[in-house]
Design an enzyme around this catalytic site. Structure first.
Site, PDB file in Angstrom:
ATOM      1  N   TRP A 139      18.108  81.019  44.226  1.00 38.03           N
ATOM      2  CA  TRP A 139      19.440  81.734  44.102  1.00 38.03           C
ATOM      3  C   TRP A 139      20.176  82.387  45.422  1.00 38.03           C
ATOM      4  CZ3 TRP A 139      18.140  86.122  46.535  1.00 38.03           C
ATOM      5  CH2 TRP A 139      16.957  86.675  46.295  1.00 38.03           C
ATOM      6  N   LYS A 163      17.501  72.105  38.213  1.00 41.77           N
ATOM      7  CA  LYS A 163      17.159  73.575  37.472  1.00 41.77           C
ATOM      8  C   LYS A 163      17.555  74.485  38.351  1.00 41.77           C
ATOM      9  CE  LYS A 163      14.277  76.934  35.873  1.00 41.77           C
ATOM     10  NZ  LYS A 163      15.590  77.887  36.370  1.00 41.77           N
ATOM     11  N   HIS A 164      18.529  75.324  38.641  1.00 45.63           N
ATOM     12  CA  HIS A 164      19.054  76.204  39.454  1.00 45.63           C
ATOM     13  C   HIS A 164      18.447  77.510  38.928  1.00 45.63           C
ATOM     14  CE1 HIS A 164      20.751  77.627  42.728  1.00 45.63           C
ATOM     15  NE2 HIS A 164      21.850  77.277  42.756  1.00 45.63           N
ATOM     16  N   GLU A 237       9.713  73.474  49.795  1.00 47.49           N
ATOM     17  CA  GLU A 237      10.356  74.201  50.706  1.00 47.49           C
ATOM     18  C   GLU A 237       9.998  75.676  50.382  1.00 47.49           C
ATOM     19  OE1 GLU A 237      11.688  73.496  53.570  1.00 47.49           O
ATOM     20  OE2 GLU A 237      12.311  71.288  53.214  1.00 47.49           O
ATOM     21  N   LEU A 238       9.070  76.410  50.687  1.00 46.74           N
ATOM     22  CA  LEU A 238       8.541  77.666  50.136  1.00 46.74           C
ATOM     23  C   LEU A 238       8.951  78.822  51.087  1.00 46.74           C
ATOM     24  CD1 LEU A 238       5.437  76.032  48.792  1.00 46.74           C
ATOM     25  CD2 LEU A 238       7.393  76.205  47.752  1.00 46.74           C
ATOM     26  N   CYS A 271      14.656  82.482  53.485  1.00 43.87           N
ATOM     27  CA  CYS A 271      13.295  82.123  53.542  1.00 43.87           C
ATOM     28  C   CYS A 271      12.658  82.225  54.999  1.00 43.87           C
ATOM     29  CB  CYS A 271      13.177  80.548  53.113  1.00 43.87           C
ATOM     30  SG  CYS A 271      14.330  79.523  53.889  1.00 43.87           S
ATOM     31  N   GLU A 368       5.299  87.985  52.143  1.00 46.36           N
ATOM     32  CA  GLU A 368       6.652  87.804  52.485  1.00 46.36           C
ATOM     33  C   GLU A 368       7.208  88.954  51.945  1.00 46.36           C
ATOM     34  OE1 GLU A 368       8.812  84.807  50.414  1.00 46.36           O
ATOM     35  OE2 GLU A 368       9.971  84.453  52.061  1.00 46.36           O
TER      36      GLU A 368
HETATM   37  P1  NAP Z   1      11.211  81.576  42.743  1.00 46.88           P
HETATM   38  O1  NAP Z   1      10.975  82.427  41.761  1.00 46.88           O
HETATM   39  O2  NAP Z   1      10.235  80.623  42.971  1.00 46.88           O
HETATM   40  O3  NAP Z   1      12.425  80.459  41.931  1.00 46.88           O
HETATM   41  C1  NAP Z   1      12.894  79.368  42.664  1.00 46.88           C
HETATM   42  C2  NAP Z   1      13.193  78.320  41.613  1.00 46.88           C
HETATM   43  O4  NAP Z   1      12.129  77.928  40.907  1.00 46.88           O
HETATM   44  C3  NAP Z   1      14.102  79.281  40.353  1.00 46.88           C
HETATM   45  O5  NAP Z   1      14.823  78.049  40.098  1.00 46.88           O
HETATM   46  C4  NAP Z   1      13.053  79.579  39.498  1.00 46.88           C
HETATM   47  O6  NAP Z   1      13.660  79.387  38.263  1.00 46.88           O
HETATM   48  C5  NAP Z   1      12.256  78.259  39.546  1.00 46.88           C
HETATM   49  N1  NAP Z   1      10.714  78.430  39.186  1.00 46.88           N
HETATM   50  C6  NAP Z   1      10.036  79.706  39.499  1.00 46.88           C
HETATM   51  N2  NAP Z   1       8.787  79.485  38.902  1.00 46.88           N
HETATM   52  C7  NAP Z   1       8.753  78.190  38.231  1.00 46.88           C
HETATM   53  C8  NAP Z   1       7.815  77.630  37.266  1.00 46.88           C
HETATM   54  N3  NAP Z   1       6.738  78.132  37.242  1.00 46.88           N
HETATM   55  N4  NAP Z   1       8.196  76.389  36.690  1.00 46.88           N
HETATM   56  C9  NAP Z   1       9.522  75.867  36.853  1.00 46.88           C
HETATM   57  N5  NAP Z   1      10.366  76.468  37.761  1.00 46.88           N
HETATM   58  C10 NAP Z   1      10.081  77.588  38.342  1.00 46.88           C
HETATM   59  O7  NAP Z   1      11.903  81.825  44.123  1.00 46.88           O
HETATM   60  P2  NAP Z   1      12.920  83.143  44.270  1.00 46.88           P
HETATM   61  O8  NAP Z   1      12.358  84.487  44.263  1.00 46.88           O
HETATM   62  O9  NAP Z   1      14.221  82.804  43.214  1.00 46.88           O
HETATM   63  O10 NAP Z   1      13.392  82.622  45.602  1.00 46.88           O
HETATM   64  C11 NAP Z   1      13.012  83.371  46.845  1.00 46.88           C
HETATM   65  C12 NAP Z   1      11.843  82.550  47.466  1.00 46.88           C
HETATM   66  O11 NAP Z   1      12.200  81.345  47.915  1.00 46.88           O
HETATM   67  C13 NAP Z   1      11.352  82.819  48.693  1.00 46.88           C
HETATM   68  O12 NAP Z   1       9.751  82.846  48.675  1.00 46.88           O
HETATM   69  C14 NAP Z   1      11.833  82.242  49.639  1.00 46.88           C
HETATM   70  O13 NAP Z   1      11.159  82.244  50.844  1.00 46.88           O
HETATM   71  C15 NAP Z   1      11.825  80.846  49.109  1.00 46.88           C
HETATM   72  N6  NAP Z   1      12.940  80.063  49.816  1.00 46.88           N
HETATM   73  C16 NAP Z   1      12.666  78.920  50.628  1.00 46.88           C
HETATM   74  C17 NAP Z   1      13.387  78.095  51.322  1.00 46.88           C
HETATM   75  C18 NAP Z   1      13.063  77.022  52.251  1.00 46.88           C
HETATM   76  O14 NAP Z   1      13.808  76.118  52.404  1.00 46.88           O
HETATM   77  N7  NAP Z   1      11.726  76.924  52.680  1.00 46.88           N
HETATM   78  C19 NAP Z   1      14.937  78.215  51.284  1.00 46.88           C
HETATM   79  C20 NAP Z   1      15.359  79.538  50.294  1.00 46.88           C
HETATM   80  C21 NAP Z   1      14.399  80.155  49.615  1.00 46.88           C
HETATM   81  P3  NAP Z   1      14.008  80.692  37.455  1.00 46.88           P
HETATM   82  O15 NAP Z   1      14.826  81.503  38.233  1.00 46.88           O
HETATM   83  O16 NAP Z   1      14.491  80.455  36.266  1.00 46.88           O
HETATM   84  O17 NAP Z   1      12.866  81.608  37.457  1.00 46.88           O
END
Ligand code: NAP
Length: 469
Positions: A139, A163-164, A237-238, A271, A368
C-alpha cells in the site's frame, strides 16, 4: 487445472487514517469469479504476446497520458485511503505515468535479439514473454508499485493479475480502470480482491508463469516458497533498514536536509528510507542536535492540505505496531531522544522519534521500523560505520555523506546492499534498477533489468556445422 475450492469472500476495507472513518468496503471475489478472471488473462495472453511493440505501446502510452491528465484525482484517492501527503501523492502519480511511458518507449530496444559470437557458427539470444504473471503489491506507493510491474511486464508481452494490499482497494480498482480506459483488452491487467489463501492457490495455478512480490519479508518468504515449490521464477522486493552514514567531513547542512527527508518522506513508510543513522563521533553531537530540531519542526495535520508537514501512518494497525516496537526497544535499553509515542489527536499519527543506545542484543537492532522512527548510532570512524552498516539482515539500499566524492564511492562499494547513494538518496528513477540482497529480496525492478525478469531468454544457434559421423 481450474480453481474449484469454495471459499467465503473476504471484505476489503478502505479507511481514512486521518480520521479513522470507513470510506468504502468491498467484498472479495469468490473462487468461481477468480477462475473466470484467470481464464480471461490466459486467453488474453494468446493474442497479446503476438502484438507488435508499437501496438502494445499505444495502450501503455495512453494510460500514461490519462494518469498525467488526471493526476490530482488519482492523488486525492491515495491521500484519502492511506494518508500520504497530497504533494507526495501527486508526485507519485506523475512518476508512475513516467514509468509507463519509459517502458512504452524502450521495451523493444531492451528486448531486441542480442548477437553472440561462438567460435563455430552464429548465435543470438532472443526474448519472448512467459505468460500470466502474478503481482502482489503493498500500500505504501499505491500506484507507483503497480506501474513498476505493469510498464515492463505488459510491454514485454506478458499479462498480469494483481493482488494489491487490503487497505487500498480504491487505488487498486482505479488503476485497473485506467488500463481499461486506455484500451487494454479484457484480461490484460486484472485486479484481484483475494485472500492470502486464494493467493497461494493462484501461485500454484499452472497458468501462472511467474510471481513478483513487493512487501514484507514474511510475505516474501511465504510467496517465494510457493513459487519455488512450483519451480516458477519470482522477484522479491522486500523490507529494508538502510544505513545513512555520516562521515567526519560531511557537509552537515546538506546532510541534515537529506536525513529529515530520507526518514520522513511518506511518513517514514518507504522500504529504502534511511532508518539507521550511523554517524562518526567527530560530528555526532552536532548531527543529532540538528536532526532532532528538523524532525521536531514537523507539524501534524490534514494530509490533504499542502501546508501539512507530518501526515498520519497508513492505518491504525500500522501505528499500534510501530508504538509497540518502540516500547520493546526501550524495554531492552534504548533511550528516547525525541518523541516515542502516538500523537494524542484523531487519526493514526506518530511522533517523529529518535532512539539511541541500541545495543546488538536489542531486538530493535535488527528490525525494520516502518514509520517515523530513526535509530541513531555513534561510531568511532569510517571502518566502524561500514561494519555496523553491514551488520544487518537487510541489504536494500543505503547512503553515505562526505565532501570527498571518491571516498564516498569507496565506502559505497564496501556496503553490502543492492543500492548505494553518495550525498543524496534519490532512490528511484524509471531508468535505474531497484532492488536488494539478503532479506531485502532478489531480482530488480525498473530500468532495463526490470523488464528482463519474466522473459524467456532463448538461445538460437545456426550456420554451417559438420554433421556428426
Ligand atoms: P505486507 O504485509 O507483506 O503486504 C504486502 C502485500 O503482500 C499485500 O498485498 C499483502 O496483502 C500481501 N501479503 C502479505 N502476506 C501475504 C501472504 N502470506 N500471502 C499472500 N499475500 C500476502 O507488507 P506491508 O506491511 O503492507 O508493506 C510494507 C513492507 O513492504 C515493508 O517491509 C517494506 O519495506 C516493504 N516494501 C518493499 C519495497 C521494495 O521495493 N523493496 C517497496 C515497498 C515496500 P494484504 O494487505 O491483504 O495482507
Amino acid at each position: 487445472m481450474a480453481l474449484q475450492h469454495a471459499m467465503p469472500a473476504m471484505e476489503y476495507e478502505s479507511v481514512n487514517p486521518f480520521d479513522g472513518k470507513t470510506l468504502k468496503t468491498f467484498v472479495g471475489i469468490t473462487d468461481e469469479q477468480l477462475e473466470k478472471k484467470l481464464a480471461a488473462a490466459q486467453s488474453c495472453f494468446g493474442t497479446w504476446r503476438h502484438k507488435t511493440y508499437a501496438e502494445r505501446a499505444a495502450i501503455i502510452v495512453k494510460a500514461s497520458a490519462i494518469l498525467h491528465n488526471k493526476f490530482d484525482d488519482f492523488a486525492r484517492l491515495a491521500t484519502l485511503e492511506m494518508g500520504k501527503r497530497i504533494g507526495e501523492a501527486r508526485g507519485e502519480v506523475q512518476f508512475s505515468a513516467d514509468i509507463l511511458a519509459y517502458y512504452a518507449k524502450n521495451a523493444e530496444r531492451f528486448l531486441a535479439p542480442v548477437a553472440l559470437n561462438p567460435t563455430t557458427g552464429t548465435a543470438h539470444m532472443e526474448s519472448s514473454p512467459m505468460g500470466v504473471i502474478f503481482c502482489v503489491e503493498p500500500w505504501n506507493f499505491p500506484y507507483y508499485q503497480l506501474a513498476r510491474v505493469a510498464g515492463p511486464h505488459l510491454m514485454a508481452g506478458n499479462v498480469i493479475v494483481v493482488k494489491h494490499a487490503g487497505i487500498v482497494p480504491q487505488c487498486a480498482i482505479a488503476f485497473e480502470k485506467l488500463l481499461t480506459e486506455a484500451g487494454a483488452p479484457a484480461g490484460l491487467y486484472t485486479n484481484l480482491l483475494v485472500t492470502h489463501a486464494q493467493s497461494d492457490r493462484i501461485v500454484n495455478d499452472p497458468r501462472i508463469k511467474g510471481v513478483a512480490l513487493t512487501g514484507s519479508v514474511a510475505a516474501g518468504k511465504s510467496i517465494a516458497a510457493q513459487a519455488g515449490a512450483n519451480v516458477k521464477p519470482s522477484s522479491m522486493e522486500l523490507g529494508g533498514s538502510d544505513a545513512f552514514i555520516v562521515l567526519d567531513d560531511a557537509d552537515l547542512d546538506l546532510t541534515i536536509k537529506w536525513a529529515v527527508w530520507g526518514r520522513m518522506y511518506n511518513a517514514g513508510q518507504t522500504c529504502c528510507a534511511a532508518k539507521r543513522f550511523i554517524v562518526v563521533e567527530q560530528v555526532a553531537d552536532k548531527f543529532l542536535e540538528q536532526f532532532k530540531a528538523g524532525l521536531a519542526a514537523l507539524k501534524p495535520g490534514d494530509p490533504m492540505e499542502e501546508k501539512t508537514t507530518l501526515g498520519p501512518l497508513s492505518s491504525e494497525a500500522a501505528l499500534l505496531h510501530l508504538v509497540k516496537q518502540v516500547e520493546a526497544a526501550v524495554a531492552h535499553g534504548a533511550k528516547v531522544s525525541l518523541g516515542g509515542k502516538r500523537i494524542e489527536r484523531a487519526g493514526s499519527f506518530m511522533e517523529p522519534t529518535i532512539l539511541t543506545d541500541i545495543k546488538p542484543e536489542n531486538p530493535a537492532f535488527r528490525e525494520e521500523f516502518f514509520g517515523p522512527v530513526a535509530l541513531f548510532f555513534r561510531v568511532k570512524d569510517e571502518d566502524a560505520a561500514i561494519a555496523l552498516a553491514n551488520d544487518s539482515d537487510f541489504g536494500l539500499g543505503g547512503s553515505v555523506f562526505t565532501k570527498d566524492e571518491a571516498r564516498g564511492q569507496r565506502v559505497a562499494s564496501r556496503v553490502e546492499t543492492g543500492m548505494m547513494f553518495v550525498n543524496n538518496i534519490s532512490w528511484s528513477d524509471a531508468e535505474l534498477p531497484f532492488g536488494g540482497i539478503k532479506d531485502s529480496g532478489y531480482g530488480r525492478e525498473l530500468g532495463n533489468m526490470g523488464i528482463q525478469e519474466f522473459v524467456n531468454k532463448k538461445l538460437v544457434r545456426f550456420g554451417k556445422f559438420e554433421a556428426p559421423s
